[in-house]
Design a protein around this motif. Structure first.
Motif, PDB file in Angstrom:
ATOM      1  N   THR A  49       0.859  -1.394  -0.002  1.00 16.46           N
ATOM      2  CA  THR A  49      -0.247   0.024  -0.091  1.00 16.46           C
ATOM      3  C   THR A  49       0.670   1.250   0.069  1.00 16.46           C
ATOM      4  OG1 THR A  49       0.058   0.181   2.612  1.00 16.46           O
ATOM      5  CG2 THR A  49      -1.837  -1.320   1.285  1.00 16.46           C
ATOM      6  N   GLY A  50       2.037   1.042   0.333  1.00 11.70           N
ATOM      7  CA  GLY A  50       2.881   2.383   0.460  1.00 11.70           C
ATOM      8  C   GLY A  50       2.696   3.148   1.601  1.00 11.70           C
ATOM      9  N   PHE A 114       5.648  -5.035  -6.238  1.00 12.27           N
ATOM     10  CA  PHE A 114       5.047  -3.829  -6.962  1.00 12.27           C
ATOM     11  C   PHE A 114       4.000  -3.229  -5.968  1.00 12.27           C
ATOM     12  CE2 PHE A 114       2.082  -6.829  -8.724  1.00 12.27           C
ATOM     13  CZ  PHE A 114       0.924  -6.119  -8.976  1.00 12.27           C
ATOM     14  N   LEU A 115       3.588  -2.048  -6.007  1.00 12.56           N
ATOM     15  CA  LEU A 115       2.710  -1.499  -5.401  1.00 12.56           C
ATOM     16  C   LEU A 115       1.307  -1.997  -5.893  1.00 12.56           C
ATOM     17  CD1 LEU A 115       2.585   0.784  -3.078  1.00 12.56           C
ATOM     18  CD2 LEU A 115       1.811   2.422  -4.721  1.00 12.56           C
ATOM     19  N   LEU A 116       0.760  -2.722  -4.902  1.00 12.07           N
ATOM     20  CA  LEU A 116      -0.742  -3.351  -5.383  1.00 12.07           C
ATOM     21  C   LEU A 116      -1.834  -2.399  -5.447  1.00 12.07           C
ATOM     22  CD1 LEU A 116      -0.798  -6.859  -3.043  1.00 12.07           C
ATOM     23  CD2 LEU A 116      -0.697  -6.545  -5.525  1.00 12.07           C
ATOM     24  N   VAL A 117      -1.636  -1.365  -4.519  1.00  8.13           N
ATOM     25  CA  VAL A 117      -2.930  -0.132  -4.658  1.00  8.13           C
ATOM     26  C   VAL A 117      -2.948   0.474  -6.006  1.00  8.13           C
ATOM     27  CG1 VAL A 117      -3.021   0.167  -2.028  1.00  8.13           C
ATOM     28  CG2 VAL A 117      -1.408   1.634  -3.567  1.00  8.13           C
ATOM     29  N   GLY A 118      -4.166   0.605  -6.721  1.00  4.22           N
ATOM     30  CA  GLY A 118      -4.170   1.182  -7.910  1.00  4.22           C
ATOM     31  C   GLY A 118      -5.260   0.529  -8.686  1.00  4.22           C
ATOM     32  N   PHE A 119      -5.413   0.819  -9.873  1.00  2.00           N
ATOM     33  CA  PHE A 119      -6.551   0.399 -10.709  1.00  2.00           C
ATOM     34  C   PHE A 119      -6.146  -0.722 -11.803  1.00  2.00           C
ATOM     35  CE2 PHE A 119      -7.846   4.685  -9.700  1.00  2.00           C
ATOM     36  CZ  PHE A 119      -9.166   4.684  -9.596  1.00  2.00           C
ATOM     37  N   TYR A 120      -6.911  -1.735 -11.718  1.00  2.00           N
ATOM     38  CA  TYR A 120      -6.876  -3.007 -12.777  1.00  2.00           C
ATOM     39  C   TYR A 120      -8.183  -2.893 -13.623  1.00  2.00           C
ATOM     40  CZ  TYR A 120      -3.433  -4.063  -9.206  1.00  2.00           C
ATOM     41  OH  TYR A 120      -2.320  -4.102  -8.394  1.00  2.00           O
ATOM     42  N   GLU A 121      -7.706  -3.493 -14.791  1.00  3.78           N
ATOM     43  CA  GLU A 121      -8.732  -3.568 -16.116  1.00  3.78           C
ATOM     44  C   GLU A 121      -8.747  -4.962 -16.372  1.00  3.78           C
ATOM     45  OE1 GLU A 121      -9.749   0.472 -18.272  1.00  3.78           O
ATOM     46  OE2 GLU A 121      -8.217  -1.058 -19.211  1.00  3.78           O
ATOM     47  N   CYS A 122      -9.914  -5.672 -16.807  1.00  6.40           N
ATOM     48  CA  CYS A 122     -10.256  -6.898 -17.442  1.00  6.40           C
ATOM     49  C   CYS A 122     -11.154  -6.773 -18.327  1.00  6.40           C
ATOM     50  CB  CYS A 122     -10.739  -7.860 -15.994  1.00  6.40           C
ATOM     51  SG  CYS A 122     -11.177  -9.599 -16.732  1.00  6.40           S
ATOM     52  N   GLU A 123     -10.778  -7.326 -19.343  1.00  7.63           N
ATOM     53  CA  GLU A 123     -11.608  -7.435 -20.669  1.00  7.63           C
ATOM     54  C   GLU A 123     -11.952  -9.070 -21.033  1.00  7.63           C
ATOM     55  OE1 GLU A 123     -12.813  -5.024 -22.385  1.00  7.63           O
ATOM     56  OE2 GLU A 123     -11.795  -3.490 -21.836  1.00  7.63           O
ATOM     57  N   THR A 124     -13.344  -8.945 -21.421  1.00  7.27           N
ATOM     58  CA  THR A 124     -13.754 -10.446 -21.643  1.00  7.27           C
ATOM     59  C   THR A 124     -14.903  -9.957 -22.744  1.00  7.27           C
ATOM     60  OG1 THR A 124     -15.772 -10.505 -20.121  1.00  7.27           O
ATOM     61  CG2 THR A 124     -13.607 -11.287 -19.055  1.00  7.27           C
ATOM     62  N   ASP A 125     -15.299 -11.110 -23.486  1.00  8.06           N
ATOM     63  CA  ASP A 125     -15.980 -10.966 -24.505  1.00  8.06           C
ATOM     64  C   ASP A 125     -17.420 -10.186 -24.052  1.00  8.06           C
ATOM     65  OD1 ASP A 125     -14.381 -12.383 -26.286  1.00  8.06           O
ATOM     66  OD2 ASP A 125     -15.585 -14.300 -26.005  1.00  8.06           O
ATOM     67  N   SER A 126     -17.969 -10.390 -22.870  1.00  9.58           N
ATOM     68  CA  SER A 126     -19.321  -9.888 -22.650  1.00  9.58           C
ATOM     69  C   SER A 126     -19.100  -8.768 -21.482  1.00  9.58           C
ATOM     70  CB  SER A 126     -20.137 -11.035 -21.929  1.00  9.58           C
ATOM     71  OG  SER A 126     -19.538 -11.726 -20.889  1.00  9.58           O
ATOM     72  N   HIS A 127     -17.763  -8.476 -20.671  1.00  6.05           N
ATOM     73  CA  HIS A 127     -17.849  -7.623 -19.868  1.00  6.05           C
ATOM     74  C   HIS A 127     -16.618  -6.901 -19.690  1.00  6.05           C
ATOM     75  CE1 HIS A 127     -20.590 -10.756 -18.034  1.00  6.05           C
ATOM     76  NE2 HIS A 127     -21.315  -9.720 -17.339  1.00  6.05           N
ATOM     77  N   HIS A 128     -16.700  -5.851 -19.257  1.00  7.32           N
ATOM     78  CA  HIS A 128     -15.297  -4.980 -18.967  1.00  7.32           C
ATOM     79  C   HIS A 128     -15.251  -4.435 -17.399  1.00  7.32           C
ATOM     80  CE1 HIS A 128     -12.393  -1.973 -19.087  1.00  7.32           C
ATOM     81  NE2 HIS A 128     -13.102  -1.095 -18.666  1.00  7.32           N
TER      82      HIS A 128
END
Length: 202
Positions: A49-50, A114-128
């Motif tokens: 988290t820092g 690495f610093l775990l805090v932050g934003f992550y993205e996941c793209e699938t066929d039906s969802h973002h």
């Protein structure tokens, strides 16, 4: 000796053996970070988290300081400590304190972090999906499909160096493997589908 006495003696031996086992409370979490000691002040800067947390005075802190002093000849140098423990809330204007329940390692650190805090993205066929891990160890997971936007909030923690869990009152427990080199979280929380979250920098 009767069977009853033999059974009683066996149970007593098991209880004595178990009392010496090293364990931590079930709510204990994994922490790793840079330990610094300066006089009576002991702090851990959490790598995930820092945030810097004062360490609560107990037997485990005393052991950590003793081992620190054997390694560090010229305080206030820092070294890396991994432990199981719990955060306790301080005053509104003060950081949470860390109570060490069990020391795991103390010394130089050769692992990738690495610093775990932050934003992550996941793209699938039906969802973002967007996952926000916040410094206070809460999270917000937003799932977008064609017509809807669903949000789930809760608390995140680590059970080990490479496992992250998301806990929420409204959804099942989610587990992810941490891949530090790729700044990625992967999990098999859906049948026949792997979820891959990649960190993004806004």
């Amino acid at each position: 000796m009767s069977h009853t006495r033999l059974l009683s003696a066996a149970l007593a031996l098991l209880l004595l053996a178990g009392s010496g086992c090293v364990s931590e409370p079930p709510e204990a979490e994994y922490f790793a970070g840079r330990l610094s000691v300066s006089g009576d002040t002991v702090r851990l800067c959490d790598c995930a988290t820092g945030r810097t947390h004062p360490v609560v005075d107990n037997a485990m802190r005393d052991e950590a300081v003793t081992r620190y002093e054997k390694i560090v000849n010229d305080p206030p140098r820092t070294i890396v400590m991994a432990c199981k423990g719990q955060l306790t809330a301080g005053r509104p204007d003060a950081p949470d304190s860390l109570r060490i329940d069990r020391l795991l390692s103390l010394g130089s650190d050769d692992s990738d972090r690495f610093l775990l805090v932050g934003f992550y993205e996941c793209e699938t066929d039906s969802h973002h999906k967007i996952l926000h891990l916040k410094p206070d160890r809460t999270f917000l997971l937003t799932v977008f499909d064609e017509n809807h936007e669903n949000m789930t909030s809760g608390r995140w923690s680590q059970t080990s160096e490479l496992e992250l869990i998301l806990q929420s009152e409204t959804s099942p427990l989610l587990r992810f493997e941490i891949l530090p080199n790729h700044e990625t979280l992967t999990g098999n929380n859906s049948p026949n589908a792997e979820t891959v979250f990649r960190k993004v920098y806004l």
